[in-house]
Motif scaffolding. Structure first.
Motif, PDB file in Angstrom:
ATOM      1  N   TRP A  28      41.834 -36.652  45.224  1.00  0.00           N
ATOM      2  CA  TRP A  28      41.691 -35.316  45.798  1.00  0.00           C
ATOM      3  C   TRP A  28      40.267 -34.784  45.723  1.00  0.00           C
ATOM      4  O   TRP A  28      39.806 -34.078  46.644  1.00  0.00           O
ATOM      5  N   TRP A 163      56.384 -28.494  43.821  1.00  0.00           N
ATOM      6  CA  TRP A 163      55.432 -29.601  43.762  1.00  0.00           C
ATOM      7  C   TRP A 163      56.027 -30.777  43.000  1.00  0.00           C
ATOM      8  O   TRP A 163      55.982 -31.921  43.447  1.00  0.00           O
ATOM      9  N   ASN A 166      58.979 -32.689  44.883  1.00  0.00           N
ATOM     10  CA  ASN A 166      58.693 -33.322  46.179  1.00  0.00           C
ATOM     11  C   ASN A 166      58.186 -34.738  45.931  1.00  0.00           C
ATOM     12  O   ASN A 166      56.998 -34.973  45.760  1.00  0.00           O
ATOM     13  N   THR A 168      57.727 -37.198  47.784  1.00  0.00           N
ATOM     14  CA  THR A 168      56.825 -37.787  48.779  1.00  0.00           C
ATOM     15  C   THR A 168      55.363 -37.614  48.381  1.00  0.00           C
ATOM     16  O   THR A 168      54.488 -38.278  48.932  1.00  0.00           O
ATOM     17  N   LEU A 169      55.109 -36.729  47.424  1.00  0.00           N
ATOM     18  CA  LEU A 169      53.730 -36.473  46.997  1.00  0.00           C
ATOM     19  C   LEU A 169      53.284 -37.396  45.877  1.00  0.00           C
ATOM     20  O   LEU A 169      52.090 -37.435  45.555  1.00  0.00           O
ATOM     21  N   TRP A 170      54.223 -38.160  45.297  1.00  0.00           N
ATOM     22  CA  TRP A 170      53.916 -38.907  44.082  1.00  0.00           C
ATOM     23  C   TRP A 170      53.877 -40.413  44.335  1.00  0.00           C
ATOM     24  O   TRP A 170      54.558 -40.937  45.209  1.00  0.00           O
ATOM     25  N   PRO A 177      49.710 -38.425  41.735  1.00  0.00           N
ATOM     26  CA  PRO A 177      49.987 -38.220  43.153  1.00  0.00           C
ATOM     27  C   PRO A 177      49.665 -39.482  43.952  1.00  0.00           C
ATOM     28  O   PRO A 177      48.780 -40.255  43.585  1.00  0.00           O
ATOM     29  N   ARG A 180      49.320 -38.771  49.857  1.00  0.00           N
ATOM     30  CA  ARG A 180      49.776 -37.500  50.400  1.00  0.00           C
ATOM     31  C   ARG A 180      49.591 -36.376  49.371  1.00  0.00           C
ATOM     32  O   ARG A 180      49.211 -35.255  49.707  1.00  0.00           O
ATOM     33  N   GLY A 181      49.888 -36.678  48.106  1.00  0.00           N
ATOM     34  CA  GLY A 181      49.728 -35.673  47.065  1.00  0.00           C
ATOM     35  C   GLY A 181      48.276 -35.301  46.836  1.00  0.00           C
ATOM     36  O   GLY A 181      47.940 -34.117  46.666  1.00  0.00           O
ATOM     37  N   ALA A 184      47.225 -33.081  49.519  1.00  0.00           N
ATOM     38  CA  ALA A 184      47.778 -31.734  49.349  1.00  0.00           C
ATOM     39  C   ALA A 184      46.952 -30.925  48.354  1.00  0.00           C
ATOM     40  O   ALA A 184      46.700 -29.730  48.565  1.00  0.00           O
ATOM     41  N   SER A 206      46.302 -33.785  56.278  1.00  0.00           N
ATOM     42  CA  SER A 206      47.448 -33.810  55.375  1.00  0.00           C
ATOM     43  C   SER A 206      48.205 -35.125  55.380  1.00  0.00           C
ATOM     44  O   SER A 206      48.904 -35.455  54.416  1.00  0.00           O
TER      45      SER A 206
END
Length: 286
Positions: A28, A163, A166, A168-170, A177, A180-181, A184, A206
């Motif tokens: 990130w 968070w 979800n 899909t973020l991990w 993450p 995707r995470g 985000a 995203s």
């Protein structure tokens, strides 16, 4: 207001674990760095974060290197690894992070902070094992919230249920993450900085650019690197964690579980009381 130099401090979350690009971690912070500047004036970026880092490492090694770099934006996100060590001490962690934030803020850097979910919840550990870790992470988050207010940091809540749940973020390890995470997190910090009045480039996209690992890839990771990760942590933590779990069971059987919460609250209160006096606004980088 423009940001020209960004430094990232912390552990594997900020190093970028879970977001591999061309054989290396991105994460990130790198995604956010690309969005801080413009085509004509890109922001400089240095990532001092290292997987496995503790608050001690940020205090003793990463922060001095960042101060020499003289950033106008610095992320300080650390503490989960501290909760996974038998040497965990919320007072020491609070003092270290206070000194790090004071030094960076006093040097003119705006701070980014985040509160994080506890690893017991992420790994769905049994309650006697999860509760001690949850208490520790709640204490770390309380310290981070206090320092965020004290130094006027831009703060991101990553312990929210929306968070955590979800998936899909991990990534496959359930602790870091995935791409995707990481995207985000970068997008949310971008939004918060924009709201603060900073002039930034376009927000990171995203949607993942790399293929999302399938079930087979996740199974391979858990059987190889994942197992090694757990083994390294357990060598240090497991004996104490088993003792803490035993205490949880004994107190639960006696109906005295509130005593453990009370002890943790007292330790946190002492830690917060040890923080330095609030700095003047001129030291907040505003």
């Amino acid at each position: 207001m423009r940001l020209s130099r960004f430094a990232a401090l912390g552990d594997s979350l900020t190093e970028g674990v879970g977001d591999r690009v061309h054989g290396a971690w991105r994460g990130w912070a790198a995604l956010l760095a690309e969005a801080l500047g413009t085509t004509d004036a890109p922001a400089e970026f240095r990532n001092f974060a290292i997987s496995g880092a503790l608050s001690h490492d940020v205090h003793e090694t990463q922060a001095p290197a960042a101060l020499a770099y003289a950033p106008d934006l610095t992320s300080v996100i650390v503490g989960v690894n501290d909760t996974l060590r038998h040497t965990f001490d919320i007072h020491d962690l609070a003092v270290r992070l206070d000194e790090v934030c004071a030094a960076l803020s006093g040097n003119g850097s705006r701070l980014l902070t985040a509160c994080l979910p506890d690893p017991g919840a992420m790994l769905a550990l049994p309650a006697p094992l999860a509760r001690p870790l949850a208490r520790r992470q709640r204490a770390v988050n309380a310290v981070v919230h206090a320092l965020t207010e004290r130094y006027g940091a831009v703060h991101l809540h990553l312990a929210d249920v929306s968070w955590v749940e979800n998936r899909t973020l991990w990534s496959a390890d359930r602790l870091h993450p995935g791409e995707r995470g990481h995207r985000a997190i970068a997008r949310r910090f971008h939004e918060l900085l924009t709201a603060e009045g900073f002039v930034l480039g376009a927000a990171p996209g995203s949607e993942p650019e790399q293929p999302v690992p399938g079930r087979a890839a996740k199974a391979v990771w858990l059987a190889t690197a994942g197992t090694a990760w757990v083994a390294r942590r357990c060598t240090d933590l497991l004996p104490q964690l088993l003792g803490l779990a035993g205490a949880e069971v004994r107190h639960w059987a006696r109906g005295t579980s509130a005593r453990l919460d009370h002890l943790a609250e007292n330790a946190l209160s002492s830690a917060l009381a040890s923080l330095s006096p609030a700095p003047p606004l001129a030291r907040m980088g505003e």
